[in-house]
Each structure stands twice: as C-alpha cells, then as structure tokens.
Design a protein around this motif. Structure first.
Motif, PDB file in Angstrom:
ATOM      1  N   ARG A  36      31.203  47.093  74.531  1.00  0.00           N
ATOM      2  CA  ARG A  36      30.449  46.168  73.710  1.00  0.00           C
ATOM      3  C   ARG A  36      29.564  45.338  74.620  1.00  0.00           C
ATOM      4  NH1 ARG A  36      33.910  41.754  70.566  1.00  0.00           N
ATOM      5  NH2 ARG A  36      31.865  40.731  70.581  1.00  0.00           N
ATOM      6  N   SER A  87      28.326  42.572  67.639  1.00  0.00           N
ATOM      7  CA  SER A  87      27.910  42.956  68.990  1.00  0.00           C
ATOM      8  C   SER A  87      27.090  44.242  68.905  1.00  0.00           C
ATOM      9  CB  SER A  87      29.151  43.190  69.853  1.00  0.00           C
ATOM     10  OG  SER A  87      28.811  43.392  71.214  1.00  0.00           O
ATOM     11  N   TYR A  89      27.356  48.000  70.285  1.00  0.00           N
ATOM     12  CA  TYR A  89      28.386  48.886  70.810  1.00  0.00           C
ATOM     13  C   TYR A  89      27.732  50.138  71.399  1.00  0.00           C
ATOM     14  CZ  TYR A  89      31.773  45.960  68.466  1.00  0.00           C
ATOM     15  OH  TYR A  89      32.544  44.893  68.080  1.00  0.00           O
TER      16      TYR A  89
END
Lengths: 112, 111
Positions: A36, A87, A89
């Motif tokens: 991430r 986030s 990824y």
C-alpha cells in the motif's frame, strides 16, 4: 504484453464491506507482493508469497488476507473495510527473493 | 525499520547533477532503486549487493557503502524524463523477501 494486471483500477467502498483486489501476472514469476502506498510513507508491504501455495506477512498485514492458489494469481482481500485502508494498492512480482520487482498499475481504493 | 532518504525533494535545471542518499540503521544485504512518475507504477532502476559495488546505466549510477550502511543514486546531466519520485528499498539478509522502502525523494527537472 507481459506484465501484471490489477483490477479494479479504482473503487469507492462503504466501511464494513468486503472487497477483493485482483492481481494476475503472466511472467511466471515465483514471488508476488502486495503494497500500500500512502502520501509521505512510501510503499509498505502488506503480504507476500515466495511461491504458489505459500504466503507471508509483511509490515502492515492487519485487516488483509491473501491466497496463492497458483503461480499467476495473488488476490488481496479486505474482510471488513475501514477508512484507514484508503490507499493506493500495488501488486508486484519478481523471479525470486531479492530480485527486481515489477509493479502493476495500482488500485486506488477509497473507504467511506 | 524504514531507511531514510535524503533529500526529501530537489529541483534541478536540465543538465544539472543530483545525488540521492539512502541510509539504514541496520546492516544491509542489498539495495534496490525505483523511480515512480505521478500516477504510475514504480519502475525498477537497479540493484546493488553488499561489497561496495557501483552500477550504472545511461547517466544514472549508484553506489553501496557497506560500512556506512548507505547507498547513493547519482543522476548526471539530468533530463526532463528523470523527474519523478525515487525510492530505495533495502533487504537486510539474503534469506528475506521483505523490501523495506524509504519515504522517497521527489525530483523535478525543469527546462
């Protein structure tokens, strides 16, 4: 063109929902990884797999699970998404331990 | 433990040189360097193994100082295409598989 395919490209998800990020590679690489990336924190390893059938925990594994049923696929599952999992990824693969890593284009995930 | 990169950001004019450092508090086995352009995936640049070797291709090279537990990336006569964020990733032993990435150095090359 050989490489890594991630899906979806982006997703907005309600907190508490289950979500699976898909990752497929066609380079026959043994090792695969999930990272991430958050602003200012660089890339942090979530889980990895050295070879099909094995997985390991990275730096930030809590709230995530993975499986490696075959060489090509390495899905990442969020069992019950929370806003802190918002986030970008990235999935990556390498021929083996310590080898150059090839990254997919990423999945931008927003948890509301 | 995350390696420390310095500087955090640098702005260059085309043709100027830059050095990006990556320091670790733990003994290093190898260091990876990657470049990431905004909104794109990181791209592998090079790996350096312990032994103090230096590598390079085109006008980008790197060194690995085992005693100082530090690697440096050298960008010579920078081009506009060098703009992006540079990350070092450190491996602490040859049995491990967990690259630990630094926070990144943002490089902007202006005409």
């Amino acid at each position: 063109i050989a490489g890594i395919t991630q899906a979806p490209t982006s997703q907005i998800l309600a907190a508490g929902r289950r979500m699976t990020l898909r990752c497929t590679q066609d380079m026959r690489h043994n090792a695969m990884y999930w990272y991430r990336q958050d602003l200012g924190l660089g890339l942090r390893l979530i889980h990895y797999s050295n070879t099909a059938g094995t997985t390991g925990k990275g730096e930030v594994p809590d709230g995530y699970s993975v499986s490696r049923a075959n060489t090509d696929d390495f899905p990442l599952t969020l069992a019950s998404a929370v806003p802190s999992q918002t986030s970008v990824y990235f999935c990556a693969s390498s021929e083996g331990r310590g080898q150059p890593q090839h990254f997919g284009d990423g999945t931008r995930l927003s948890i509301l | 433990q995350q390696p420390v990169q310095s500087p955090q950001a640098v702005i260059l004019r085309e043709g100027e040189d830059a050095v990006i450092n990556c320091s670790s508090s733990k003994a290093l086995y190898s260091v990876h360097w990657y470049r990431q352009k905004h909104g794109e995936a990181p791209i592998f640049l090079m790996i350096l193994l312990k032994g103090g070797e230096q590598k390079g291709h085109d006008k980008i090279s790197a060194s690995f100082n085992e005693k100082k537990q530090q690697s440096s990336l050298y960008l010579t006569a920078s081009q506009l295409s060098y703009s992006g964020t540079y990350f070092c990733g450190t491996l602490y032993n040859n049995a491990g598989n967990m690259l630990t990435f630094g926070g990144g150095t943002r490089l902007m090359v202006k005409p």
